[in-house]
Scaffold this motif. Structure first.
Motif, PDB file in Angstrom:
ATOM      1  N   GLY A 422       0.722  -1.217   0.093  1.00  0.00           N
ATOM      2  CA  GLY A 422       0.122  -0.082  -0.012  1.00  0.00           C
ATOM      3  C   GLY A 422       1.065   1.223  -0.206  1.00  0.00           C
ATOM      4  N   PHE A 423       0.363   2.258  -0.805  1.00  0.00           N
ATOM      5  CA  PHE A 423       1.210   3.477  -0.563  1.00  0.00           C
ATOM      6  C   PHE A 423       0.646   4.542   0.304  1.00  0.00           C
ATOM      7  CE2 PHE A 423       1.312   1.589  -4.837  1.00  0.00           C
ATOM      8  CZ  PHE A 423       2.530   1.961  -5.257  1.00  0.00           C
ATOM      9  N   VAL A 424       1.552   5.294   0.928  1.00  0.00           N
ATOM     10  CA  VAL A 424       1.357   6.144   2.037  1.00  0.00           C
ATOM     11  C   VAL A 424       1.502   7.455   1.518  1.00  0.00           C
ATOM     12  CG1 VAL A 424       2.037   6.932   4.274  1.00  0.00           C
ATOM     13  CG2 VAL A 424       2.355   4.559   3.490  1.00  0.00           C
ATOM     14  N   ARG A 425       0.668   8.382   1.877  1.00  0.00           N
ATOM     15  CA  ARG A 425       0.339   9.874   1.399  1.00  0.00           C
ATOM     16  C   ARG A 425       0.650  10.880   2.366  1.00  0.00           C
ATOM     17  NH1 ARG A 425      -1.961  10.549  -3.830  1.00  0.00           N
ATOM     18  NH2 ARG A 425      -2.767   8.675  -4.804  1.00  0.00           N
ATOM     19  N   ASP A 426       1.196  11.952   2.269  1.00  0.00           N
ATOM     20  CA  ASP A 426       1.578  12.904   3.370  1.00  0.00           C
ATOM     21  C   ASP A 426       0.211  13.897   3.350  1.00  0.00           C
ATOM     22  OD1 ASP A 426       1.455  14.560   1.048  1.00  0.00           O
ATOM     23  OD2 ASP A 426       3.759  15.132   1.250  1.00  0.00           O
ATOM     24  N   ALA A 427       0.298  14.798   4.129  1.00  0.00           N
ATOM     25  CA  ALA A 427      -0.945  15.547   4.435  1.00  0.00           C
ATOM     26  C   ALA A 427      -1.336  16.380   3.224  1.00  0.00           C
ATOM     27  CB  ALA A 427      -0.651  16.731   5.568  1.00  0.00           C
ATOM     28  N   ARG A 428      -0.281  16.552   2.152  1.00  0.00           N
ATOM     29  CA  ARG A 428      -0.631  17.034   0.808  1.00  0.00           C
ATOM     30  C   ARG A 428      -1.045  16.179  -0.286  1.00  0.00           C
ATOM     31  NH1 ARG A 428       4.319  20.818  -0.279  1.00  0.00           N
ATOM     32  NH2 ARG A 428       3.163  21.314  -2.047  1.00  0.00           N
ATOM     33  N   GLY A 429      -1.214  15.046   0.357  1.00  0.00           N
ATOM     34  CA  GLY A 429      -1.923  13.991  -0.566  1.00  0.00           C
ATOM     35  C   GLY A 429      -0.941  13.424  -1.539  1.00  0.00           C
ATOM     36  N   ARG A 430       0.564  13.947  -1.427  1.00  0.00           N
ATOM     37  CA  ARG A 430       1.587  13.330  -2.200  1.00  0.00           C
ATOM     38  C   ARG A 430       2.071  11.662  -1.750  1.00  0.00           C
ATOM     39  NH1 ARG A 430       5.922  18.015  -1.366  1.00  0.00           N
ATOM     40  NH2 ARG A 430       5.271  17.296   0.829  1.00  0.00           N
ATOM     41  N   VAL A 431       2.150  10.980  -2.410  1.00  0.00           N
ATOM     42  CA  VAL A 431       2.744   9.421  -2.229  1.00  0.00           C
ATOM     43  C   VAL A 431       4.235   9.613  -1.847  1.00  0.00           C
ATOM     44  CG1 VAL A 431       3.275   7.081  -3.153  1.00  0.00           C
ATOM     45  CG2 VAL A 431       1.347   8.256  -3.821  1.00  0.00           C
ATOM     46  N   THR A 432       4.473   9.243  -0.417  1.00  0.00           N
ATOM     47  CA  THR A 432       5.778   9.496  -0.081  1.00  0.00           C
ATOM     48  C   THR A 432       6.499   8.081   0.548  1.00  0.00           C
ATOM     49  OG1 THR A 432       4.980  10.094   2.134  1.00  0.00           O
ATOM     50  CG2 THR A 432       5.374  11.830   0.592  1.00  0.00           C
ATOM     51  N   ALA A 433       5.576   7.246   0.579  1.00  0.00           N
ATOM     52  CA  ALA A 433       6.352   5.868   1.055  1.00  0.00           C
ATOM     53  C   ALA A 433       5.341   4.947   0.573  1.00  0.00           C
ATOM     54  CB  ALA A 433       6.267   5.912   2.520  1.00  0.00           C
ATOM     55  N   VAL A 434       6.051   3.823   0.682  1.00  0.00           N
ATOM     56  CA  VAL A 434       5.389   2.499   0.302  1.00  0.00           C
ATOM     57  C   VAL A 434       5.395   1.350   1.145  1.00  0.00           C
ATOM     58  CG1 VAL A 434       6.897   1.151  -1.119  1.00  0.00           C
ATOM     59  CG2 VAL A 434       4.689   0.635  -1.492  1.00  0.00           C
ATOM     60  N   GLU A 435       4.311   0.558   1.640  1.00  0.00           N
ATOM     61  CA  GLU A 435       4.408  -0.566   2.606  1.00  0.00           C
ATOM     62  C   GLU A 435       4.481  -1.680   1.817  1.00  0.00           C
ATOM     63  OE1 GLU A 435       1.043  -0.416   4.966  1.00  0.00           O
ATOM     64  OE2 GLU A 435       1.621   1.319   6.449  1.00  0.00           O
ATOM     65  N   PHE A 436       5.744  -2.532   1.800  1.00  0.00           N
ATOM     66  CA  PHE A 436       5.636  -3.584   1.065  1.00  0.00           C
ATOM     67  C   PHE A 436       6.572  -4.659   1.743  1.00  0.00           C
ATOM     68  CE2 PHE A 436       6.055  -5.661  -3.202  1.00  0.00           C
ATOM     69  CZ  PHE A 436       5.124  -5.466  -3.849  1.00  0.00           C
ATOM     70  N   GLY A 437       6.264  -6.053   1.685  1.00  0.00           N
ATOM     71  CA  GLY A 437       7.041  -6.901   2.164  1.00  0.00           C
ATOM     72  C   GLY A 437       7.257  -6.675   3.521  1.00  0.00           C
ATOM     73  N   GLY A 438       6.158  -5.781   4.326  1.00  0.00           N
ATOM     74  CA  GLY A 438       6.235  -5.554   5.703  1.00  0.00           C
ATOM     75  C   GLY A 438       7.166  -4.363   6.047  1.00  0.00           C
ATOM     76  N   ARG A 439       7.952  -3.852   4.938  1.00  0.00           N
ATOM     77  CA  ARG A 439       8.780  -2.753   5.272  1.00  0.00           C
ATOM     78  C   ARG A 439       7.986  -1.303   4.774  1.00  0.00           C
ATOM     79  NH1 ARG A 439      11.230  -7.867   4.811  1.00  0.00           N
ATOM     80  NH2 ARG A 439      13.525  -7.663   5.551  1.00  0.00           N
ATOM     81  N   THR A 440       8.480  -0.418   5.566  1.00  0.00           N
ATOM     82  CA  THR A 440       7.671   1.107   5.057  1.00  0.00           C
ATOM     83  C   THR A 440       9.066   1.628   4.496  1.00  0.00           C
ATOM     84  OG1 THR A 440       6.160   0.852   6.831  1.00  0.00           O
ATOM     85  CG2 THR A 440       6.728   3.176   5.891  1.00  0.00           C
ATOM     86  N   ALA A 441       8.891   1.688   3.019  1.00  0.00           N
ATOM     87  CA  ALA A 441      10.221   2.404   2.359  1.00  0.00           C
ATOM     88  C   ALA A 441       9.894   3.722   1.902  1.00  0.00           C
ATOM     89  CB  ALA A 441      10.520   1.454   1.157  1.00  0.00           C
ATOM     90  N   ARG A 442      10.791   4.762   2.037  1.00  0.00           N
ATOM     91  CA  ARG A 442      10.441   6.017   1.562  1.00  0.00           C
ATOM     92  C   ARG A 442      10.726   6.333   0.079  1.00  0.00           C
ATOM     93  NH1 ARG A 442       9.852   9.588   5.506  1.00  0.00           N
ATOM     94  NH2 ARG A 442      10.840   9.054   7.721  1.00  0.00           N
ATOM     95  N   ARG A 443       9.998   7.244  -0.556  1.00  0.00           N
ATOM     96  CA  ARG A 443      10.095   7.482  -1.887  1.00  0.00           C
ATOM     97  C   ARG A 443      11.326   8.292  -2.150  1.00  0.00           C
ATOM     98  NH1 ARG A 443       5.290   9.523  -5.621  1.00  0.00           N
ATOM     99  NH2 ARG A 443       6.104   8.784  -7.843  1.00  0.00           N
ATOM    100  N   GLN A 444      12.161   7.959  -3.139  1.00  0.00           N
ATOM    101  CA  GLN A 444      13.321   8.587  -3.562  1.00  0.00           C
ATOM    102  C   GLN A 444      12.941   9.722  -4.472  1.00  0.00           C
ATOM    103  OE1 GLN A 444      16.184   7.695  -1.554  1.00  0.00           O
ATOM    104  NE2 GLN A 444      14.485   6.826  -0.711  1.00  0.00           N
ATOM    105  N   GLU A 445      13.994  10.665  -4.805  1.00  0.00           N
ATOM    106  CA  GLU A 445      13.663  11.674  -5.757  1.00  0.00           C
ATOM    107  C   GLU A 445      13.573  11.064  -7.197  1.00  0.00           C
ATOM    108  OE1 GLU A 445      12.456  14.873  -5.309  1.00  0.00           O
ATOM    109  OE2 GLU A 445      12.617  14.479  -3.013  1.00  0.00           O
ATOM    110  N   VAL A 446      14.591  10.142  -7.505  1.00  0.00           N
ATOM    111  CA  VAL A 446      14.958   9.797  -8.882  1.00  0.00           C
ATOM    112  C   VAL A 446      14.252   8.810  -9.195  1.00  0.00           C
ATOM    113  CG1 VAL A 446      16.587   9.351 -10.538  1.00  0.00           C
ATOM    114  CG2 VAL A 446      17.159  10.947  -8.826  1.00  0.00           C
ATOM    115  N   ALA A 447      13.445   8.574 -10.039  1.00  0.00           N
ATOM    116  CA  ALA A 447      12.646   7.052 -10.538  1.00  0.00           C
ATOM    117  C   ALA A 447      13.665   6.237 -11.278  1.00  0.00           C
ATOM    118  CB  ALA A 447      11.626   7.459 -11.630  1.00  0.00           C
ATOM    119  N   PRO A 448      13.585   5.165 -11.100  1.00  0.00           N
ATOM    120  CA  PRO A 448      14.471   4.072 -11.779  1.00  0.00           C
ATOM    121  C   PRO A 448      14.536   4.012 -13.322  1.00  0.00           C
ATOM    122  CG  PRO A 448      12.700   2.779 -11.012  1.00  0.00           C
ATOM    123  CD  PRO A 448      12.349   4.269 -10.589  1.00  0.00           C
ATOM    124  N   ALA A 449      15.304   3.725 -13.781  1.00  0.00           N
ATOM    125  CA  ALA A 449      15.413   3.813 -15.436  1.00  0.00           C
ATOM    126  C   ALA A 449      14.639   2.650 -15.811  1.00  0.00           C
ATOM    127  CB  ALA A 449      16.988   3.817 -15.837  1.00  0.00           C
TER     128      ALA A 449
END
Length: 449
Positions: A422-449
């Motif tokens: 599941g994706f996590v949004r901040d107070a402004r509605g932006r996706v900032t993290a993901v819950e996956f495999g039990g981990r909570t991972a922060r979104r990075q600035e650069v998307a993968p190639a």
């Protein structure tokens, strides 16, 4: 149950071939009766048949023994779950001063310590390996405030293991052996390779192109992470653990009182998907209306296991495998046992919610947590996910398509019965993290190639 197990035995052979798993052992506990099935070999290089006494690495199910050992010392009056860890480790090295002053054993056992959870710890096999590993914890970044976010944490259990050593005055392995394994009659469960090598044990396998299993000449884990994932055990011994966990039965004096034993699986707080709640190390999910208390482990994609219980029915199933394909076989065996032995109704597939390319762009990018990354890419009208071991991307599982089954919640497109992230949004509605495999991972600035 005998007729059903005969059917499962035939399926086990078929599923092992399909997933390229050299060896599998399955244990079932139902109505106090134990059943063990096995197929395949311990090693493709030296093929010896697997049986119910063959040792496999159970990986993160080891965490449940660490939690139980903590409660043993709580009952002894030596530990308090809510006392700051620094009380027991005055030299505790954590980078964040607030975390150092406030983190407790309850935080560690519920994956809410907040410091980096997936780290590469390899201090060899000396007796002080655990102490040396924790001595370097001052370099771990504090990713989340202590107690605020569940994110699966191996390093948290390493620290809990070090607390056990210091307070008990003995090694982690000896403490678990004398206070848990021996009273439960778990004589085929060990942590140290020199104890394993003289017994019938499996080796892990990698899958080369084409799916052929090849022996991996490594254990996959060092001694310093024993408290997080280092136990070797057999299907029969895992059933002894299930018997105590569910029924309170042991061959010797019970290692825990009734109150402490049942406290292990009582929910503590919300977890991160695909889990719903966390107890003291144990993870809780639902299978339709049934409540499961579970764990399992993955040792570097070499040995993969499942351990699933239905406390209300006093039912348990454990699946031990020796290749990455166990990640496919294990859940299939568990589902089959729940539905055909425990009588739990099958979970219906969830309807897929369509997403436009513009909507998918909201989620694409890389999300990181320590040595793991989750890459989400858009391909036409679909979202694809891949978990990467950053230091070894070539040995990471392949990407797979995910589908939205609720707002910001995804499941594997090939099986929408269960939410996987599941994706996590901040107070402004932006996706900032993901819950996956039990981990909570922060979104990075650069998307993968």
């Amino acid at each position: 149950m005998t007729k059903n197990l005969q059917e499962l035995r035939a399926l086990l052979d078929e599923w092992a071939r399909e997933a390229e798993v050299p060896g599998i052992a399955v244990g079932v506990l139902q109505d106090g009766e134990e059943s063990v099935l096995a197929t395949g070999v311990s090693s493709v290089d030296a093929p010896t048949p697997v049986d119910g006494d063959t040792l496999f690495m159970v990986g993160s199910t080891s965490k449940t023994f660490t939690a139980a050992a903590v409660l043993v010392l709580v009952e002894d009056g030596l530990l308090n779950l809510d006392e700051p860890v620094v009380t027991y480790l005055p030299d505790l090295p954590l980078a964040d001063p607030t975390a150092r002053a406030t983190v407790t054993l309850r935080h560690l056992l519920t994956h809410t310590g907040g410091f980096l959870g997936d780290v590469d710890l390899d201090n060899g096999w000396d007796s002080d390996g655990l102490a040396e590993a924790v001595a370097g914890f001052g370099d771990l970044p504090q990713v989340f405030p202590t107690g605020e976010v569940f994110s699966y944490s191996n390093s948290g259990f390493v620290l809990a293991g070090r607390v056990l050593e210091v307070v008990s005055g003995t090694s982690y392995e000896d403490l678990v052996r004398t206070r848990l394994l021996e009273p439960l009659g778990m004589t085929d469960s060990h942590f140290l390779p020199w104890d394993v090598l003289t017994r019938h044990h499996t080796v892990g396998h990698t899958l080369v192109p084409g799916g052929t299993p090849v022996v991996a000449h490594t254990l996959g884990l060092p001694r310093s992470v024993a408290a997080a994932g280092g136990l070797w055990s057999s299907a029969r011994d895992q059933l002894r653990w299930a018997r105590f966990f569910l029924l309170g039965e042991s061959t010797g004096a019970a290692p825990l009182g009734e109150r402490a034993r049942t406290a292990l699986w009582e929910p503590q707080r919300r977890a991160a998907l695909p889990y719903e709640q966390v107890a003291l190390s144990w993870l809780r999910t639902r299978y339709g209306d049934a409540e499961l208390v579970r764990h399992g482990g993955n040792v570097s994609n070499l040995q993969v296991s499942e351990f699933v219980t239905l406390p209300d029915q006093r039912f348990a199933v454990t699946v031990l495998t020796n290749s990455r394909g166990g990640g496919v076989v294990g859940p299939r065996v568990v589902d089959w046992c729940l539905e055909n032995l425990a009588g739990v109704p099958p979970i219906p597939a969830a309807p897929v919610l369509p997403r436009t390319p513009e909507q998918l762009a909201d989620y694409t990018g890389r999300y990181e947590t320590g040595g793991l990354a989750f890459d989400f890419t858009a391909r036409e009208d679909a979202l694809w996910a891949r978990m990467l071991v950053i230091s070894d991307p070539d040995n990471s599982p392949p990407a797979f398509e995910v589908a939205f089954v609720a707002e910001d919640v995804v499941a594997r497109a090939a099986d929408t019965r269960r939410a996987t992230g599941g994706f996590v949004r901040d107070a402004r509605g932006r996706v900032t993290a993901v819950e996956f495999g039990g981990r909570t991972a922060r979104r990075q600035e650069v998307a993968p190639a």
